[in-house]
Design an enzyme around this catalytic site. Sequence first.
Site, PDB file in Angstrom:
ATOM      1  N   HIS A 271      41.394  38.616  22.754  1.00  0.00           N
ATOM      2  CA  HIS A 271      40.831  37.654  21.618  1.00  0.00           C
ATOM      3  C   HIS A 271      39.696  38.299  20.487  1.00  0.00           C
ATOM      4  O   HIS A 271      38.569  38.399  20.522  1.00  0.00           O
ATOM      5  CB  HIS A 271      39.846  36.726  22.558  1.00  0.00           C
ATOM      6  CG  HIS A 271      39.455  35.454  21.761  1.00  0.00           C
ATOM      7  ND1 HIS A 271      40.473  34.346  21.391  1.00  0.00           N
ATOM      8  CD2 HIS A 271      38.200  34.900  21.603  1.00  0.00           C
ATOM      9  CE1 HIS A 271      39.814  33.539  20.831  1.00  0.00           C
ATOM     10  NE2 HIS A 271      38.486  33.701  20.718  1.00  0.00           N
TER      11      HIS A 271
ATOM     12  N   SER B   8      39.478  31.741  16.019  1.00  0.00           N
ATOM     13  CA  SER B   8      39.398  30.925  17.222  1.00  0.00           C
ATOM     14  C   SER B   8      38.758  29.751  16.933  1.00  0.00           C
ATOM     15  O   SER B   8      39.521  28.951  16.329  1.00  0.00           O
ATOM     16  CB  SER B   8      38.087  31.519  17.827  1.00  0.00           C
ATOM     17  OG  SER B   8      38.025  31.309  19.370  1.00  0.00           O
TER      18      SER B   8
ATOM     19  N   ASP C 101      45.201  37.836  24.838  1.00  0.00           N
ATOM     20  CA  ASP C 101      44.138  37.291  24.730  1.00  0.00           C
ATOM     21  C   ASP C 101      43.937  36.321  25.870  1.00  0.00           C
ATOM     22  O   ASP C 101      44.713  35.400  26.323  1.00  0.00           O
ATOM     23  CB  ASP C 101      44.479  35.937  23.403  1.00  0.00           C
ATOM     24  CG  ASP C 101      43.041  35.338  23.114  1.00  0.00           C
ATOM     25  OD1 ASP C 101      42.262  35.145  24.044  1.00  0.00           O
ATOM     26  OD2 ASP C 101      42.984  34.950  21.927  1.00  0.00           O
TER      27      ASP C 101
END
Length: 240
Positions: free
Chosen positions: A219, A132, A185
């Site tokens: 995610h 991320s 995600d």
Amino acid sequence: MVVVVHLLQCMCGNNMSVPLLAEAVTMSGVEKDTAAVIFLHGLGDTGHMWADALKSIQLPHVKVICPHAPKMPVTLNMKVKMPAWFDLMGLTPDSPEDESGIKKAADNIKAIIEHEAKNGIPPNRIMLGGFSQGGALSLYTALTCQHQLAGVVALSCWLPLHKSFPSAASGNKQLPVLQCHGEMDLMIPVQFGAMTAEKLKSIVNPQMITFKTYPGLSHSSSPEEMAAVKEFIEKHLPRI
């Protein structure tokens, strides 16, 4: 006496001379460390979780370094103070970006690379990686680094300051990149990952870019993704 000790530590390349290394989770391999992976966590996290994940795929000759981001107010999260590599204003390709913060964070990661190089692991045996926001920073750092690194592992992320590339790149066209992204995600949609992969092909040799997507993955990471990461590390950081 304390001052003298500190000076000696700095002269010897001690971790204390590199702020992020002082508190980082550092795991040496079971053999002599001849390579290193520096892995950066996501927003609001610490290096501990990823250290645990990477321990399961760690190669015997590879040191793993998982630094912790400093705490700062994050605009995206109503200015709440949390671990962050730089400020985030939004998560779309056209969101305003914290340019000075991104560049400062990249310099801090480059300081870790320099520290490892001074202590015997050359930059071409050092790989960056992250998840991320950490993956975003690892991409930006590797592309702007003056050294040719072993590669980048970019999980569920994007390229910061993407409009500044390719001119912002240091010119290392042969940088191997493994990009992985969950197809479910919702925080950073897989389309952003695909856009990033296309952008990367204009910066480095397109044959250096591997973009993998995972059905049903949100995610987060998965055993399949970590297996791909291990394979990438084995290929680009072989035992010597």
